[in-house]
Design a protein around this motif. Structure first.
Motif, PDB file in Angstrom:
ATOM      1  N   GLU A  37       0.919  -1.167   0.387  1.00  0.00           N
ATOM      2  CA  GLU A  37       0.413   0.222   0.177  1.00  0.00           C
ATOM      3  C   GLU A  37       1.057   1.184  -0.336  1.00  0.00           C
ATOM      4  N   LEU A  38       0.128   2.296  -0.628  1.00  0.00           N
ATOM      5  CA  LEU A  38       1.222   3.144  -0.941  1.00  0.00           C
ATOM      6  C   LEU A  38       0.583   4.278   0.651  1.00  0.00           C
ATOM      7  N   ILE A  39       1.317   4.571   1.067  1.00  0.00           N
ATOM      8  CA  ILE A  39       0.719   5.486   2.433  1.00  0.00           C
ATOM      9  C   ILE A  39       1.872   7.219   2.034  1.00  0.00           C
ATOM     10  N   ASN A  40       2.518   7.588   1.677  1.00  0.00           N
ATOM     11  CA  ASN A  40       3.046   8.882   1.374  1.00  0.00           C
ATOM     12  C   ASN A  40       3.540   8.869   0.339  1.00  0.00           C
ATOM     13  N   LYS A  41       3.462  10.125  -0.282  1.00  0.00           N
ATOM     14  CA  LYS A  41       4.086  10.422  -1.455  1.00  0.00           C
ATOM     15  C   LYS A  41       4.720  11.871  -1.216  1.00  0.00           C
ATOM     16  N   SER A  42       5.281  12.627  -1.397  1.00  0.00           N
ATOM     17  CA  SER A  42       5.702  13.652  -1.915  1.00  0.00           C
ATOM     18  C   SER A  42       6.524  14.044  -3.290  1.00  0.00           C
ATOM     19  N   GLN A  43       7.321  14.804  -3.177  1.00  0.00           N
ATOM     20  CA  GLN A  43       7.932  15.230  -4.983  1.00  0.00           C
ATOM     21  C   GLN A  43       9.394  13.988  -4.326  1.00  0.00           C
ATOM     22  N   ASP A  44       9.423  13.551  -3.159  1.00  0.00           N
ATOM     23  CA  ASP A  44      11.374  13.723  -3.680  1.00  0.00           C
ATOM     24  C   ASP A  44      10.880  12.222  -2.493  1.00  0.00           C
ATOM     25  N   SER A  45       9.740  11.418  -1.775  1.00  0.00           N
ATOM     26  CA  SER A  45       9.609  10.194  -1.267  1.00  0.00           C
ATOM     27  C   SER A  45       8.591   9.947  -1.186  1.00  0.00           C
ATOM     28  N   LEU A  46       9.096   8.143  -1.310  1.00  0.00           N
ATOM     29  CA  LEU A  46       7.786   7.416  -1.131  1.00  0.00           C
ATOM     30  C   LEU A  46       7.921   6.559  -0.127  1.00  0.00           C
ATOM     31  N   GLU A  47       6.706   6.307   0.753  1.00  0.00           N
ATOM     32  CA  GLU A  47       6.991   5.043   0.974  1.00  0.00           C
ATOM     33  C   GLU A  47       5.444   4.002   1.951  1.00  0.00           C
ATOM     34  N   PHE A  48       5.509   3.338   1.130  1.00  0.00           N
ATOM     35  CA  PHE A  48       4.778   1.557   1.139  1.00  0.00           C
ATOM     36  C   PHE A  48       4.793   0.657   2.157  1.00  0.00           C
ATOM     37  N   LEU A  49       3.498   0.438   2.636  1.00  0.00           N
ATOM     38  CA  LEU A  49       3.360  -0.805   3.037  1.00  0.00           C
ATOM     39  C   LEU A  49       2.528  -2.436   3.418  1.00  0.00           C
ATOM     40  N   LEU A  50       3.499  -2.801   3.561  1.00  0.00           N
ATOM     41  CA  LEU A  50       3.351  -4.388   3.946  1.00  0.00           C
ATOM     42  C   LEU A  50       2.732  -4.663   4.970  1.00  0.00           C
ATOM     43  N   LYS A  51       1.260  -4.836   5.233  1.00  0.00           N
ATOM     44  CA  LYS A  51       1.052  -5.798   6.301  1.00  0.00           C
ATOM     45  C   LYS A  51       0.706  -6.977   6.424  1.00  0.00           C
ATOM     46  N   TYR A  52       0.540  -8.017   7.968  1.00  0.00           N
ATOM     47  CA  TYR A  52       0.099  -9.036   7.590  1.00  0.00           C
ATOM     48  C   TYR A  52      -1.136  -9.556   7.072  1.00  0.00           C
ATOM     49  N   ASN A  53      -1.885 -10.593   6.337  1.00  0.00           N
ATOM     50  CA  ASN A  53      -2.566 -10.506   5.873  1.00  0.00           C
ATOM     51  C   ASN A  53      -2.558 -12.108   6.709  1.00  0.00           C
ATOM     52  N   GLU A  54      -4.557 -13.243   6.172  1.00  0.00           N
ATOM     53  CA  GLU A  54      -4.605 -14.222   6.411  1.00  0.00           C
ATOM     54  C   GLU A  54      -2.854 -15.131   5.257  1.00  0.00           C
ATOM     55  N   LYS A  55      -3.032 -14.625   4.084  1.00  0.00           N
ATOM     56  CA  LYS A  55      -2.107 -15.513   3.455  1.00  0.00           C
ATOM     57  C   LYS A  55      -1.005 -15.522   3.892  1.00  0.00           C
ATOM     58  N   THR A  56      -0.794 -14.687   4.452  1.00  0.00           N
ATOM     59  CA  THR A  56       0.623 -14.285   5.063  1.00  0.00           C
ATOM     60  C   THR A  56       1.369 -15.405   6.220  1.00  0.00           C
ATOM     61  N   LEU A  57      -0.393 -14.974   6.956  1.00  0.00           N
ATOM     62  CA  LEU A  57      -0.110 -16.005   8.272  1.00  0.00           C
ATOM     63  C   LEU A  57      -0.402 -17.454   8.567  1.00  0.00           C
ATOM     64  N   LYS A 111       2.028 -11.476  13.212  1.00  0.00           N
ATOM     65  CA  LYS A 111       1.528 -10.913  12.816  1.00  0.00           C
ATOM     66  C   LYS A 111       2.846  -8.858  13.247  1.00  0.00           C
ATOM     67  N   PHE A 112       2.503  -8.525  11.615  1.00  0.00           N
ATOM     68  CA  PHE A 112       3.396  -7.392  11.011  1.00  0.00           C
ATOM     69  C   PHE A 112       3.035  -6.990  10.641  1.00  0.00           C
ATOM     70  N   SER A 113       3.950  -5.742  10.880  1.00  0.00           N
ATOM     71  CA  SER A 113       4.116  -4.789   8.915  1.00  0.00           C
ATOM     72  C   SER A 113       5.081  -4.122   8.733  1.00  0.00           C
ATOM     73  N   LEU A 114       5.971  -4.301   7.259  1.00  0.00           N
ATOM     74  CA  LEU A 114       7.080  -3.325   6.615  1.00  0.00           C
ATOM     75  C   LEU A 114       6.660  -2.244   6.010  1.00  0.00           C
ATOM     76  N   LYS A 115       7.175  -1.212   6.820  1.00  0.00           N
ATOM     77  CA  LYS A 115       6.941  -0.507   5.838  1.00  0.00           C
ATOM     78  C   LYS A 115       8.741  -0.249   4.759  1.00  0.00           C
ATOM     79  N   VAL A 116       8.486   0.181   3.833  1.00  0.00           N
ATOM     80  CA  VAL A 116       9.585   0.938   3.062  1.00  0.00           C
ATOM     81  C   VAL A 116       9.877   1.829   1.921  1.00  0.00           C
ATOM     82  N   LYS A 117      10.675   2.936   3.038  1.00  0.00           N
ATOM     83  CA  LYS A 117      10.617   4.595   2.453  1.00  0.00           C
ATOM     84  C   LYS A 117      11.580   4.703   1.328  1.00  0.00           C
ATOM     85  N   TYR A 118      11.548   5.067   0.280  1.00  0.00           N
ATOM     86  CA  TYR A 118      12.565   5.475  -0.757  1.00  0.00           C
ATOM     87  C   TYR A 118      12.716   7.117  -0.307  1.00  0.00           C
TER      88      TYR A 118
END
Length: 293
Positions: free
Chosen positions: A82-102, A108-115
């Motif tokens: 999921e794209l959770i934040n976007k600006s001119q010079d940054s992006l942040e994505f989110l991956l959260k646990y769900n039934e398939k990952t479990l 139960k986790f969340s992983l955020k990836v930011k550029y």
């Protein structure tokens, strides 16, 4: 669809699938540095490795006596974020646990990836949160691939790695049959800071270091002054890899964790290099890519 961020120096594209970088171009002369994902060689650009790095033995691992299966490098590189934040010079994505990952990873986790663009560099940040009612265990790492034919007519033989310090070190031996480590180390550098590249360098798979003094590595050409560097400060392992067929790219991979050793049958939490995250806690790490053209 790719998402674009840019500043005065760089133009960068990423995709919500895998939260993966797809392009890194300098603006002064429109030089592309990131591998294009040509499936004839390797279909990825810069995959994210989570919740394992490398392989678990027979693709199986154990948590509290129960057996689960994970593919090489886990599922982080093949999920929609999921794209959770976007600006001119940054992006942040989110991956959260769900039934398939479990079903394949019982935490139960969340992983955020930011550029984040900072002048002529990209800061790549990973944040793992424990959303469970128990301690969770994981590994996380990066697998970006960079072109070794920035200029027309070049091959991988025109390039070399340069560490920030002279190193006397070994590499972890990988079994060509199992893709797991043998628990042996092979002497590799002797008071040296350069590795001349060729397809033979990777004939036995990746070069994996776990005791480097350096916190930076550069990928340079013998023919021109266009190059990139990675600051991997804090990461305990560094992998270098390319296809042993003379593919026109190399990967520089900072890791928290690594593949199993041959014969390992213990619990996931007892794997060497695995990270423990207590209830309610957060793990953060980052590396920085810098580009010169």
């Amino acid at each position: 669809m790719n998402l674009l961020i840019e500043n005065e120096f760089l133009k960068v594209e990423a995709n919500a699938y895998g939260a993966e970088l797809h392009s890194i171009k300098t603006k002064n002369n429109v030089t592309e540095f990131l591998w294009n994902g040509d499936e004839n060689y390797w279909k990825y650009h810069a995959p994210i490795l989570f919740p394992i790095v490398g392989k678990v033995s027979e693709n199986k691992y154990r948590v509290d006596g129960n057996t689960y299966e994970l593919p090489q490098h886990g599922f982080g590189r093949v999920c929609n974020y999921e794209l959770i934040n976007k600006s001119q010079d940054s992006l942040e994505f989110l991956l959260k646990y769900n039934e398939k990952t479990l079903e394949i990873y019982p935490y139960k986790f969340s992983l955020k990836v930011k550029y984040t663009l900072i002048n002529n560099s990209i800061k790549v940040s990973y944040t793992v949160d424990n959303l469970d009612d128990k301690d969770i265990y994981f590994s996380v790492g990066a697998h970006p691939a960079f072109l070794c034919s920035i200029e027309e007519g070049e091959t991988i033989d025109d390039y070399y790695f340069e560490f920030s310090e002279k190193e006397t070190t070994s590499i972890m031996e990988l079994s060509p049959i199992t893709g797991l480590y043998t628990n042996k180390n092979i002497p590799y550098l002797d008071n040296e800071n350069t590795i001349l590249l060729s397809k033979d360098v990777f004939k036995n798979d990746a070069l994996v270091f776990n005791n480097l003094k350096s916190n930076k590595i550069h990928l340079k050409s013998k023919n021109h002054n266009k190059y990139m560097s990675m600051d991997f400060s804090g990461f305990p392992y560094l992998g270098l890899w390319s296809k042993p067929t003379g593919a026109p790219f190399v990967c520089i991979e900072p890791w928290y964790g690594h593949a199993d050793y041959e014969g390992f049958t213990g619990e996931f939490k007892d794997r060497e290099g695995v990270e423990k995250l207590e209830i309610g806690s957060t793990f953060e790490c980052s590396y920085i890519l810098e580009f010169f053209s």
